[in-house]
Design a protein around this motif. Structure first.
Motif, PDB file in Angstrom:
ATOM      1  N   PHE A  54     -10.634 -48.109 -39.479  1.00 45.58           N
ATOM      2  CA  PHE A  54      -9.351 -48.279 -39.564  1.00 45.58           C
ATOM      3  C   PHE A  54      -8.455 -48.757 -38.075  1.00 45.58           C
ATOM      4  O   PHE A  54      -7.211 -49.407 -38.681  1.00 45.58           O
ATOM      5  CB  PHE A  54      -8.391 -48.043 -40.480  1.00 45.58           C
TER       6      PHE A  54
ATOM      7  N   ARG B 181      -7.942 -46.960 -35.595  1.00 52.01           N
ATOM      8  CA  ARG B 181      -7.496 -45.823 -35.070  1.00 52.01           C
ATOM      9  C   ARG B 181      -8.766 -45.291 -34.571  1.00 52.01           C
ATOM     10  O   ARG B 181      -9.192 -45.218 -35.089  1.00 52.01           O
ATOM     11  CB  ARG B 181      -6.528 -44.984 -35.635  1.00 52.01           C
TER      12      ARG B 181
ATOM     13  N   GLU C 271      -0.591 -45.358 -40.435  1.00 50.95           N
ATOM     14  CA  GLU C 271      -1.008 -46.311 -41.150  1.00 50.95           C
ATOM     15  C   GLU C 271      -0.974 -46.087 -42.631  1.00 50.95           C
ATOM     16  O   GLU C 271       0.055 -45.167 -43.283  1.00 50.95           O
ATOM     17  CB  GLU C 271      -2.808 -45.938 -41.469  1.00 50.95           C
TER      18      GLU C 271
ATOM     19  N   ARG D 296      -4.853 -45.724 -46.780  1.00 51.24           N
ATOM     20  CA  ARG D 296      -5.869 -45.588 -46.032  1.00 51.24           C
ATOM     21  C   ARG D 296      -5.656 -44.376 -45.258  1.00 51.24           C
ATOM     22  O   ARG D 296      -6.843 -43.343 -45.256  1.00 51.24           O
ATOM     23  CB  ARG D 296      -5.628 -46.378 -44.333  1.00 51.24           C
TER      24      ARG D 296
END
Length: 522
Positions: free
Chosen positions: A320, A322, A348, A352
Motif C-alpha cells: 500500500f 507505506r 490508510e 487497507r
C-alpha cells in the motif's frame, strides 16, 4: 457539450505544516519580495519560480546558489510537478499537494523534529499555543466517519483520532493568541468552534503535544530499566529491507491468483489438521514420546512462525506504499516475540488497515496448512511429530491473533469494521457502568454486545484451560508429588479466571456498597 471540470489547484505545504495556496506565479526565496519567504541560509534570495500552466504547476530554478531538487532529481529545466512532489531548496523542503475536496482524504503531512519555516507575512507575534514538532497528520476520506483526522506523535509513537477539530490543528503554529484561535475556530466550525478549540488544546496538552509559549521542546526522559522491563533488540533499516523484499518478488503474493491459491491452501489445511487431531497423528508438545523435546520444538517453531507473521504485515504495508517502522525481537519477562511496527497503517483507509491486520493471521493459517499436509503425507516418526508441532503452533498463533477480545489483529480488524476506535476500552467502561447501574452509560448497543461477548469468551476460555490442564495431570503426577501438581493446576485455573473476575468483581462490589449506603441512610 460536456463541461470541463474545474481544477482544484495546488497548495505548498511548508516544513511547519503551513499551507500556502498557489495563485498564479509564486516565488520562493529569502527576499522580502518573495511570495513565500524561507529564512534558511541555504535558500537564495530568489530561489525558484512556480507557474500555473493549464492544469499543471511548473517549477523553474531562478539561478539559486545551492540548487533545486524535485523528488531527489536536480532541476535544470522547467519541470511539471505532481501531487505529492517534494521540492527541496537547499536544505529546506516544500511539499506540493493537490487541493482536496471536503470528502476526500489528504496526503500525510510529516513535521520532523525542530522543523521551522517563516512566511513573508508572519501575522501575530509568536507566543501563542504551538503544536510540538515531530508529528504526522492526515485527513482520511469522509467514509471513515466523524473521527477522520489522525494525528501521530512521532516521539512517543502515539496516535490520536480527531473529528472536525482536526482542521484546527494547522492553526497551532504559535503565531496566534488564544483569542484569535477562538475566533478562527468559530469562523470555520460555526458556534461549536470555540468549544472544539478548547477541547483540542486540552487534549493536546494532556498528551504533552503542545510546546508551550515559546519554551524549548523537552527531550524525552530516559526510560528506567529493571529486571521486569521489556528488553528490545531492533533491526536497523527493517522498513527499507521489507520494501526491497516486496519489490524483489514479494509483490507476487498480493496478486489475485496468488491470494486465491493461498486462500485454498489455508481452508484445506484447517480440514486436514482437524483430521490429524481426531486421528491422533500427533500430541501437542510431544515429539518422539518426549514432552521436553516437543516443548522446545513448539517454542522455536512458534517464534519462527511469528517472524513470518510480522513479515507479512510489513509486506502488506509495502503493497500500500507505506513503510513499516521498527522491527526486531522483544523479551517480556522470559517470553520472546517478534514485532514489526505497522502503525503508519492508521493513515490508510479502513479497508487497507483491515488488510494489513489480516496479513499476519493469513500467513499463520497458510503455514499451519503447509505443515498439516506434510504431517499427513509423512510416515510415523519424529519428523511427523515435528510437523504436527509446527502446524499446532501456527494455528495457536492464528487463533490468538484473531481473538477479537485482546488487542491483536482480530481486535483491530473488528474495530475498523465497526468504525469503533478504542472499542475494547469503551466497551469495558460501558459494561462497568451498566453493572453499577450508573445513568451516564452511553447506551450503545455495539459496545454492550461486545462487552458481553468478551465476558462470555473469558469464561469459555477459562473452562477450556481447566479441561486441557486436567489432561496433563496424569503425566505430571508421574514425576511430581500430587499436592504440587494440584497447586500448579489451581494457579493455572486462577490465572484463567482472573479477567472475568476483574471485570465483574469491582462493579458488583461497588453496587453492593451503594445499596448498603442507601439502606443505612433511608
Amino acid at each position: 457539450m460536456v463541461a470541463r471540470a474545474v481544477h482544484p489547484g495546488y497548495d505548498l505545504v511548508l516544513a511547519d505544516r503551513t499551507r500556502v495556496p498557489v495563485l498564479g506565479t509564486t516565488t520562493i526565496g529569502r527576499s522580502a519580495s518573495s511570495t513565500v519567504r524561507l529564512t534558511g541560509p541555504s535558500v537564495s534570495r530568489r530561489h525558484v519560480r512556480l507557474t500555473v500552466v493549464g492544469d499543471a504547476l511548473v517549477v523553474q530554478d531562478a539561478g539559486s546558489r545551492y540548487g533545486t531538487w524535485v523528488d531527489g532529481a536536480r532541476v535544470t529545466d522547467p519541470v511539471a510537478l505532481h501531487d505529492g512532489a517534494r521540492l527541496r531548496l537547499g536544505d529546506e523542503e516544500v511539499v506540493v499537494e493537490l487541493r482536496r475536496g471536503e470528502n476526500e482524504s489528504r496526503r500525510t503531512l510529516v513535521v520532523p523534529v525542530g522543523a521551522s519555516a517563516a512566511l513573508a507575512v508572519a501575522g501575530a507575534a509568536p507566543g501563542g499555543p504551538r503544536l510540538r514538532s515531530a508529528y504526522a497528520i492526515k485527513r482520511l476520506e469522509a467514509a471513515e466517519g466523524r473521527q477522520r483526522w489522525v494525528l501521530r506523535d512521532l516521539r512517543g509513537d502515539r496516535f490520536l483520532r480527531l473529528g472536525d477539530e482536526g482542521e484546527l490543528v494547522e492553526l497551532l503554529d504559535g503565531r496566534r493568541t488564544v483569542e484569535e484561535l477562538m475566533g478562527e475556530a468559530e469562523r470555520r466550525l460555526g458556534q461549536p468552534g470555540p468549544a472544539r478549540m478548547i477541547g483540542l488544546l486540552t487534549e493536546l496538552a494532556d498528551r504533552g503535544l503542545l510546546a508551550g509559549d515559546g519554551e524549548p521542546e523537552p527531550d524525552p526522559a530516559p526510560a528506567k530499566r529493571g529486571w521486569l522491563t521489556p528488553r528490545e533488540w531492533t533491526w536497523p533499516g527493517a522498513g527499507e529491507r521489507l520494501e526491497a523484499l516486496y519489490a524483489r518478488g514479494g509483490w507476487v503474493l498480493f496478486t489475485p491468483v496468488a491470494l486465491a491459491v493461498l486462500g485454498a491452501v489455508a481452508v484445506t489445511g484447517i480440514l486436514v489438521f482437524a483430521y490429524l487431531t481426531v486421528g491422533r497423528y500427533g500430541t501437542p508438545f510431544v515429539v518422539a514420546n518426549r514432552i521436553g523435546l516437543g516443548g522446545v520444538v513448539f517454542v522455536v517453531g512458534r517464534l519462527a512462525v511469528a517472524a513470518v507473521h510480522e513479515t507479512a504485515h510489513g509486506l502488506a504495508m509495502a503493497a500500500f506504499g507505506r513503510r513499516a517502522g521498527r522491527a526486531g525481537l522483544k523479551v517480556v519477562l522470559v517470553f520472546p516475540y517478534v514485532f514489526v511496527d505497522t502503525s503508519d497503517a492508521w493513515f490508510e483507509p479502513r479497508r487497507r488497515r483491515i488488510a494489513v491486520s489480516a496479513a499476519g493471521p493469513v500467513s499463520d493459517a497458510v503455514l499451519g496448512a503447509t505443515f498439516a499436509w506434510l504431517c499427513l503425507l509423512l510416515g510415523a516418526g519424529a519428523l511427523r511429530d515435528v510437523c504436527f508441532q509446527l502446524a499446532f503452533g501456527a494455528y495457536v498463533g492464528a487463533l490468538v491473533n484473531l481473538n477479537p477480545f485482546i488487542e491483536r489483529d482480530g481486535y483491530h480488524m473488528l474495530a475498523d469494521a465497526l468504525r469503533e476506535p478504542g472499542l475494547r476500552r469503551r466497551a469495558r467502561v460501558e459494561l462497568q457502568q451498566v453493572l453499577r447501574r450508573q445513568g451516564d452509560a452511553s447506551g450503545s448497543t455495539v459496545l454492550r454486545r461486545y462487552a458481553l461477548a468478551g465476558l462470555a469468551w473469558s469464561v469459555v476460555a477459562a473452562a477450556g484451560a481447566v479441561v486441557v490442564s486436567l489432561r496433563y495431570a496424569p503425566a505430571l503426577r508421574s514425576f511430581l508429588p500430587g499436592p504440587v501438581v494440584w497447586a500448579m493446576l489451581a494457579s493455572v485455573w486462577a490465572a484463567a479466571l482472573t479477567p472475568a473476575l476483574m471485570t465483574l468483581g469491582g462493579p458488583l462490589l461497588d453496587r453492593v456498597r451503594d445499596a448498603g449506603t442507601r439502606r443505612a441512610t433511608a
